[in-house]
Design a protein around this motif. Structure first.
Motif, PDB file in Angstrom:
ATOM      1  N   ILE A   1      42.522  72.810  53.905  1.00  0.00           N
ATOM      2  CA  ILE A   1      43.496  72.343  52.826  1.00  0.00           C
ATOM      3  C   ILE A   1      44.723  71.659  53.414  1.00  0.00           C
ATOM      4  O   ILE A   1      45.370  70.653  52.949  1.00  0.00           O
ATOM      5  CB  ILE A   1      43.847  73.425  52.035  1.00  0.00           C
ATOM      6  N   THR A   2      44.987  72.060  54.441  1.00  0.00           N
ATOM      7  CA  THR A   2      46.509  71.654  55.092  1.00  0.00           C
ATOM      8  C   THR A   2      45.948  70.179  55.464  1.00  0.00           C
ATOM      9  O   THR A   2      46.892  69.272  55.368  1.00  0.00           O
ATOM     10  CB  THR A   2      46.883  72.426  56.276  1.00  0.00           C
ATOM     11  N   ALA A   3      44.844  69.692  56.097  1.00  0.00           N
ATOM     12  CA  ALA A   3      44.404  68.656  56.570  1.00  0.00           C
ATOM     13  C   ALA A   3      44.427  67.713  55.532  1.00  0.00           C
ATOM     14  O   ALA A   3      44.677  66.522  55.475  1.00  0.00           O
ATOM     15  CB  ALA A   3      43.161  68.672  57.475  1.00  0.00           C
ATOM     16  N   TRP A   4      43.749  68.145  54.324  1.00  0.00           N
ATOM     17  CA  TRP A   4      43.452  67.232  53.219  1.00  0.00           C
ATOM     18  C   TRP A   4      44.772  66.918  52.648  1.00  0.00           C
ATOM     19  O   TRP A   4      45.183  65.919  52.205  1.00  0.00           O
ATOM     20  CB  TRP A   4      42.691  68.073  52.041  1.00  0.00           C
ATOM     21  N   LYS A   5      45.821  67.817  52.450  1.00  0.00           N
ATOM     22  CA  LYS A   5      47.101  67.600  51.632  1.00  0.00           C
ATOM     23  C   LYS A   5      47.774  66.740  52.703  1.00  0.00           C
ATOM     24  O   LYS A   5      48.339  65.373  52.230  1.00  0.00           O
ATOM     25  CB  LYS A   5      47.665  68.743  51.775  1.00  0.00           C
ATOM     26  N   SER A   6      47.604  66.252  53.536  1.00  0.00           N
ATOM     27  CA  SER A   6      48.428  65.647  54.833  1.00  0.00           C
ATOM     28  C   SER A   6      47.799  64.166  54.672  1.00  0.00           C
ATOM     29  O   SER A   6      48.457  63.318  54.789  1.00  0.00           O
ATOM     30  CB  SER A   6      48.077  66.182  56.338  1.00  0.00           C
ATOM     31  N   ALA A   7      46.286  64.274  54.550  1.00  0.00           N
ATOM     32  CA  ALA A   7      45.651  62.812  54.391  1.00  0.00           C
ATOM     33  C   ALA A   7      45.857  62.388  53.443  1.00  0.00           C
ATOM     34  O   ALA A   7      46.105  60.863  53.014  1.00  0.00           O
ATOM     35  CB  ALA A   7      44.150  63.010  55.003  1.00  0.00           C
ATOM     36  N   ARG A   8      45.788  63.079  52.284  1.00  0.00           N
ATOM     37  CA  ARG A   8      45.971  62.459  50.808  1.00  0.00           C
ATOM     38  C   ARG A   8      47.155  61.911  50.337  1.00  0.00           C
ATOM     39  O   ARG A   8      47.517  61.378  49.836  1.00  0.00           O
ATOM     40  CB  ARG A   8      45.472  63.741  50.054  1.00  0.00           C
ATOM     41  N   PHE A   9      48.382  62.913  50.747  1.00  0.00           N
ATOM     42  CA  PHE A   9      49.783  62.883  50.254  1.00  0.00           C
ATOM     43  C   PHE A   9      50.662  62.412  51.410  1.00  0.00           C
ATOM     44  O   PHE A   9      51.772  62.065  51.048  1.00  0.00           O
ATOM     45  CB  PHE A   9      50.180  63.886  49.510  1.00  0.00           C
ATOM     46  N   GLY A  10      50.420  62.748  52.678  1.00  0.00           N
ATOM     47  CA  GLY A  10      51.231  62.521  53.859  1.00  0.00           C
ATOM     48  C   GLY A  10      52.276  63.662  54.063  1.00  0.00           C
ATOM     49  O   GLY A  10      53.306  63.417  54.474  1.00  0.00           O
ATOM     50  N   THR A  11      52.073  64.834  53.210  1.00  0.00           N
ATOM     51  CA  THR A  11      53.243  65.848  53.210  1.00  0.00           C
ATOM     52  C   THR A  11      52.331  67.005  53.667  1.00  0.00           C
ATOM     53  O   THR A  11      51.281  67.377  53.626  1.00  0.00           O
ATOM     54  CB  THR A  11      53.790  66.091  51.932  1.00  0.00           C
ATOM     55  N   ALA A  12      53.328  68.298  53.950  1.00  0.00           N
ATOM     56  CA  ALA A  12      52.658  69.588  53.966  1.00  0.00           C
ATOM     57  C   ALA A  12      52.294  70.241  52.833  1.00  0.00           C
ATOM     58  O   ALA A  12      52.851  69.611  51.895  1.00  0.00           O
ATOM     59  CB  ALA A  12      53.804  70.163  55.040  1.00  0.00           C
ATOM     60  N   LEU A  13      51.922  71.498  52.827  1.00  0.00           N
ATOM     61  CA  LEU A  13      51.525  72.108  51.621  1.00  0.00           C
ATOM     62  C   LEU A  13      52.972  72.683  51.137  1.00  0.00           C
ATOM     63  O   LEU A  13      53.893  72.849  51.622  1.00  0.00           O
ATOM     64  CB  LEU A  13      50.730  73.396  51.943  1.00  0.00           C
ATOM     65  N   ASP A  14      52.901  72.562  49.595  1.00  0.00           N
ATOM     66  CA  ASP A  14      53.991  73.119  49.016  1.00  0.00           C
ATOM     67  C   ASP A  14      53.721  74.524  48.655  1.00  0.00           C
ATOM     68  O   ASP A  14      52.655  74.917  48.418  1.00  0.00           O
ATOM     69  CB  ASP A  14      54.522  72.357  47.783  1.00  0.00           C
ATOM     70  N   TRP A  15      54.926  75.601  48.372  1.00  0.00           N
ATOM     71  CA  TRP A  15      54.442  76.784  47.923  1.00  0.00           C
ATOM     72  C   TRP A  15      55.775  77.303  46.805  1.00  0.00           C
ATOM     73  O   TRP A  15      56.607  77.113  47.346  1.00  0.00           O
ATOM     74  CB  TRP A  15      54.854  77.751  49.177  1.00  0.00           C
ATOM     75  N   PRO A  16      55.192  77.180  45.636  1.00  0.00           N
ATOM     76  CA  PRO A  16      53.875  76.959  45.093  1.00  0.00           C
ATOM     77  C   PRO A  16      53.490  75.364  45.303  1.00  0.00           C
ATOM     78  O   PRO A  16      54.301  74.432  45.149  1.00  0.00           O
ATOM     79  CB  PRO A  16      54.177  77.471  43.555  1.00  0.00           C
ATOM     80  N   GLU A  17      52.142  75.284  45.217  1.00  0.00           N
ATOM     81  CA  GLU A  17      51.690  73.936  45.115  1.00  0.00           C
ATOM     82  C   GLU A  17      52.130  73.254  43.838  1.00  0.00           C
ATOM     83  O   GLU A  17      51.973  73.792  42.804  1.00  0.00           O
ATOM     84  CB  GLU A  17      50.256  73.950  45.539  1.00  0.00           C
ATOM     85  N   THR A  18      51.713  72.005  43.718  1.00  0.00           N
ATOM     86  CA  THR A  18      52.171  71.091  42.401  1.00  0.00           C
ATOM     87  C   THR A  18      50.783  71.301  41.670  1.00  0.00           C
ATOM     88  O   THR A  18      49.639  71.081  42.409  1.00  0.00           O
ATOM     89  CB  THR A  18      52.562  69.935  42.674  1.00  0.00           C
ATOM     90  N   GLU A  19      50.688  71.219  40.490  1.00  0.00           N
ATOM     91  CA  GLU A  19      49.576  70.857  39.477  1.00  0.00           C
ATOM     92  C   GLU A  19      48.948  69.593  39.867  1.00  0.00           C
ATOM     93  O   GLU A  19      47.550  69.459  40.112  1.00  0.00           O
ATOM     94  CB  GLU A  19      49.931  71.222  37.899  1.00  0.00           C
ATOM     95  N   ALA A  20      49.632  68.517  40.129  1.00  0.00           N
ATOM     96  CA  ALA A  20      48.957  67.210  40.534  1.00  0.00           C
ATOM     97  C   ALA A  20      48.157  67.247  41.915  1.00  0.00           C
ATOM     98  O   ALA A  20      47.117  66.710  41.922  1.00  0.00           O
ATOM     99  CB  ALA A  20      50.312  66.153  40.579  1.00  0.00           C
ATOM    100  N   SER A  21      48.502  68.056  42.912  1.00  0.00           N
ATOM    101  CA  SER A  21      47.984  68.098  44.013  1.00  0.00           C
ATOM    102  C   SER A  21      46.622  69.128  43.754  1.00  0.00           C
ATOM    103  O   SER A  21      45.686  68.834  44.265  1.00  0.00           O
ATOM    104  CB  SER A  21      48.707  68.918  45.087  1.00  0.00           C
ATOM    105  N   ALA A  22      46.802  70.102  42.801  1.00  0.00           N
ATOM    106  CA  ALA A  22      45.669  70.979  42.552  1.00  0.00           C
ATOM    107  C   ALA A  22      44.505  70.083  41.878  1.00  0.00           C
ATOM    108  O   ALA A  22      43.422  70.183  42.334  1.00  0.00           O
ATOM    109  CB  ALA A  22      46.103  72.092  41.857  1.00  0.00           C
ATOM    110  N   LEU A  23      44.880  69.217  40.969  1.00  0.00           N
ATOM    111  CA  LEU A  23      44.119  68.629  40.039  1.00  0.00           C
ATOM    112  C   LEU A  23      43.657  67.407  41.244  1.00  0.00           C
ATOM    113  O   LEU A  23      42.265  67.268  41.053  1.00  0.00           O
ATOM    114  CB  LEU A  23      44.845  67.859  39.065  1.00  0.00           C
TER     115      LEU A  23
END
Length: 351
Positions: free
Chosen positions: A46-68
């Motif tokens: 999940i961490t690698a996906w978020k970094s590759a997809r958005f260029g950022t680290a995971l958020d806590w809580p994560e955004t609905e846009a990222s989850a979708l």
């Protein structure tokens, strides 16, 4: 194993440092090792996906846009997407990192597991998860239905009694042979045990007091995939399976500690326990020695083979489930249904 901080309980201001440490320890002790390993793998992905997809680290809580976006990226075959499609580029980056195998659509069970882990991470941090939002929940349900497929069997073939006998015939006189014979017979005859259950057994989990008088060996497991600690009923071994286990304990000099251990090339029994992968290698090795094709069965074949043989022999499904410890009647019934349909006289109407 020290779990990553992302899935440890969030620091609570009302707790002292000692209480916070105790809470963290409780989470670790109260979570099965297999689940901790799955959490670690999922967090890495999940961490690698978020970094590759958005260029950022995971958020806590994560955004609905990222989850979708996570659901959408894993709910379609990306090999059909344009080369500059963002989801495809992300998947290719994950393949390069060895975190994803192909551009094919994820199996619904894999996507569900990763989302479940992400949900768990939020709960541990006392945060609301974006996967509870109506639009995200609906997208997840649609993705599950769109990618629905018949579940692949965990073992290509069940290891029924005749197959088991072929494997046992390859076990001759060395300590390694004695160990493998005991593993195969215990794994099959005690109800079809999982790899983690076999390697988790300790010498003190085996009671031999009733063997001389009744020919029975009792086995106590701490927990299984479907039973919690302290709630797992004792299992029984009889006849040849009990004799094989006792013989291994004798020739292996197993007085305490792990029940099943590595055996060196010099046929010396080592102190440490076997790894889960060792059970896979043992089954694969015995299949090869028996002349069966590569990939014929996996360790889960011991479990599916036990239930298939119970159905073939006409054993009541409730009796088989008392040993297999299946929680779901529907799950166990599948093995009985396969036998029933194969033996159905209506299948021979054309001769």
């Amino acid at each position: 194993m020290k779990p990553p901080a992302a899935y440890l309980p969030a620091a609570a201001p009302a707790l002292s440092a000692a209480d916070q440490e105790a809470l963290t320890d409780l989470y670790v002790r109260g979570t099965p090792e297999n689940t901790l390993r799955a959490y670690e793998r999922d967090l890495l992905y999940i961490t690698a996906w978020k970094s590759a997809r958005f260029g950022t680290a995971l958020d806590w809580p994560e955004t609905e846009a990222s989850a979708l976006a996570f659901i959408l990226d894993h709910a379609r075959d990306l090999s059909e997407a344009a080369p500059d499609d963002r989801a495809r580029e992300t998947a290719e980056a994950l393949i390069t990192q060895g975190l994803r195998k192909s551009l094919a659509c994820h199996a619904p069970s894999t996507l569900d597991r990763r989302i479940a882990s992400w949900l768990a991470f939020h709960r541990m941090k006392n945060l609301n998860s974006p996967f509870g939002a109506p639009q995200v929940k609906q997208a997840r349900a649609k993705a599950r239905r769109a990618a629905a497929r018949p579940p692949a069997p965990k073992s290509q073939h069940p290891i029924t009694r005749d197959v088991l006998e072929q494997l046992l015939a390859t076990c001759r006189g060395s300590r390694r042979d004695c160990r493998d014979r005991a593993i195969l017979m215990l794994g099959w005859a005690s109800g079809g045990r999982r790899r983690s259950e076999i390697i988790g057994l300790m010498r003190e989990d085996v009671a031999l007091k009733e063997f001389d008088a009744k020919g029975v060996v009792w086995i106590s497991m701490l927990e299984t995939k479907t039973t919690a600690k302290g709630e797992t009923p004792r299992l029984v071994l009889k006849g040849r399976a009990a004799e094989a286990l006792i013989h291994w304990i004798d020739v292996g000099g197993i007085e305490d500690g792990a029940l099943f251990r590595p055996v060196s090339k010099a046929d010396r029994v080592l102190k440490r326990r076997l790894s889960p992968d060792a059970i896979y290698q043992i089954v694969r090795h015995r299949l090869t020695l028996a002349g069966l094709p590569d990939g014929f069965a996996s360790p889960h074949g011991l479990r599916s083979g036990f239930l298939t043989q119970a159905a073939l022999d006409g054993a009541p499904i409730q009796a088989a489930m008392r040993l297999s410890l299946h929680r779901s009647m529907a799950q166990a019934q599948k093995y009985y249904d396969d036998v029933d349909i194969a033996e159905n006289p209506a299948t021979d109407l054309l001769g």
